[in-house]
Design a protein around this motif. Structure first.
Motif, PDB file in Angstrom:
ATOM      1  N   THR A 289       0.845  -1.185   0.000  1.00 42.77           N
ATOM      2  CA  THR A 289       0.000   0.000   0.000  1.00 42.77           C
ATOM      3  C   THR A 289       0.887   1.244   0.000  1.00 42.77           C
ATOM      4  OG1 THR A 289      -1.729  -1.186   1.200  1.00 42.77           O
ATOM      5  CG2 THR A 289      -1.842   1.214   1.212  1.00 42.77           C
ATOM      6  N   GLN A 322      -1.891   0.476  -5.169  1.00 45.38           N
ATOM      7  CA  GLN A 322      -2.920   0.669  -4.151  1.00 45.38           C
ATOM      8  C   GLN A 322      -2.571   1.940  -3.377  1.00 45.38           C
ATOM      9  OE1 GLN A 322      -3.381  -2.477  -1.276  1.00 45.38           O
ATOM     10  NE2 GLN A 322      -5.425  -1.787  -0.670  1.00 45.38           N
ATOM     11  N   PRO A 334      -3.346   0.606   6.484  1.00 47.27           N
ATOM     12  CA  PRO A 334      -3.144   0.094   5.131  1.00 47.27           C
ATOM     13  C   PRO A 334      -4.027  -1.118   4.810  1.00 47.27           C
ATOM     14  CG  PRO A 334      -1.050   0.601   6.152  1.00 47.27           C
ATOM     15  CD  PRO A 334      -2.078   0.766   7.216  1.00 47.27           C
ATOM     16  N   ALA A 337      -7.332   0.132   3.419  1.00 45.98           N
ATOM     17  CA  ALA A 337      -7.337   1.145   2.368  1.00 45.98           C
ATOM     18  C   ALA A 337      -8.484   0.877   1.410  1.00 45.98           C
ATOM     19  CB  ALA A 337      -6.003   1.122   1.620  1.00 45.98           C
TER      20      ALA A 337
END
Length: 371
Positions: A289, A322, A334, A337
């Motif tokens: 992420t 991402q 994360p 997300a």
């Protein structure tokens, strides 16, 4: 000026000279610069360009921000949470430990409070209101990463610091207890008992210096934080380097990757990533992420203040990135997300252009580029 810091000497300097990165009288980047990173036809901006050139380099209104204090009172359910506080300052909560990266609360990225790049707005949380942290990480000694008034305040809290070789001389000069300073060469590690956290310095492609006579007198580094359950990569400042392959193999994979995306210019494309090369770096690191840092706080190049964000929003999905692009002060996990809200677009909408400030004279003892 005390804000210029102090040159390393004695045992600290001897240890620096033993580094494979040391070249006679200073540190150096050890990898060849990949072709195409620096445009040979791009002209280095003058100080006049830097002060007055470019368009939309400063937002017309305040950036939306959140106060994270209430959220910080509850531990992250996934064990990993990050709060972007502006530029490269991030509070990372990782398996019970709190780590603060490149803390800058000062009003300018400069040795002077009267001149130099001025931050767009205050940090969402006053420094005096910050909760205790277990570790402070300082990647290198540039003003937008190592801030004299911030370090002076943190020194009162007796918090440990981990930084790059030589930077400890500045910290000591500003009141940090020498016993609380750990300086690392690339690939060296420091273990923090809380959270079983290991911090490792990793290669980056940059430079250092706080004045005209200390260019590359201290080292610059990326850092990897790894606990038993999670791993975070923090780029510090860097250009694109093939050593990211090696970092992935030796220290990856990563749950969260924090890469710098602002202050890019073709004339110094070898020492800053910018958004496009940040996406390439993310691929070299094996993904994770992606939380962009080093933007939205200071105007350190000629591009529009929100250009890094817009470029990432356009190109990120095309390469499967991402993205994690929270508001200032918004704690995010994360593992949770969930898309990107382009909140920055509301900042300039319908707002008048900011009033021009009187042109200041920068102090003579400034490196160039400034970051």
């Amino acid at each position: 000026m005390r804000s210029l810091g102090k040159k390393p000497e004695g045992a600290r300097l001897e240890r620096m000279r033993a580094s494979p990165r040391w070249a006679g009288d200073r540190f150096r980047n050890v990898q060849p610069i990949p072709p195409g990173l620096r445009d040979p036809n791009a002209t280095m901006p003058s100080l006049s360009d830097f002060l007055c050139g470019g368009e939309r380099r400063v937002p017309r209104g305040p950036l939306p921000s959140m106060n994270p204090l209430d959220s910080w009172r509850k531990p992250p359910s996934s064990g990993l949470r990050a709060t972007w506080l502006g530029h490269s300052t991030v509070l990372i909560e990782i398996d019970g430990a709190r780590v603060l990266t490149d803390p800058v609360w000062g009003p300018r990225a400069s040795p002077s409070r009267l001149a130099g790049p001025k931050r767009f707005q205050p940090v969402p949380v006053p420094l005096r209101a910050m909760p205790p942290v277990d570790l402070v990480v300082v990647s290198h000694d540039h003003y937008d990463h190592l801030d004299y008034p911030t370090i002076r305040e943190l020194a009162k809290r007796q918090v440990p610091f981990v930084t790059s070789l030589g930077v400890g001389a500045h910290l000591e000069a500003w009141g940090v207890n020498p016993a609380l300073i750990t300086e690392l060469d690339w690939w060296e590690s420091h273990r923090l008992a809380r959270g079983g956290l290991t911090l490792t310095a990793a290669p980056s492609q940059h430079f250092s210096g706080r004045g005209l006579k200390d260019r590359n007198a201290t080292l610059w580094s990326a850092f990897v934080l790894r606990s038993e359950r999670h791993a975070v990569f923090f780029s510090g400042d860097t250009g694109l380097t093939t050593e990211y392959d090696l970092i992935r193999d030796r220290l990856g994979p990563f749950d969260l990757v924090m890469l710098e995306v602002g202050a890019y210019h073709p004339a110094w494309g070898d020492i800053h990533l910018g958004p496009q090369n940040a996406l390439k770096a993310l691929t070299l690191l094996g993904g994770g992420t992606f939380l962009p840092v080093h933007w939205g706080t200071f105007s350190l190049a000629m591009h529009a203040w929100d250009q890094p964000a817009e470029t990432l929003l356009e190109l990120g999905p095309k390469v499967g990135a991402q993205l994690l692009m929270p508001h200032l002060g918004e704690p995010v996990e994360p593992a949770r997300a969930n898309g990107v809200e382009p909140w920055w677009r509301s900042v300039d909408a319908g707002s008048p252009a900011p009033r021009a400030e009187p042109e200041p004279t920068l102090p003579k003892a400034m490196p160039w580029p400034l970051d």
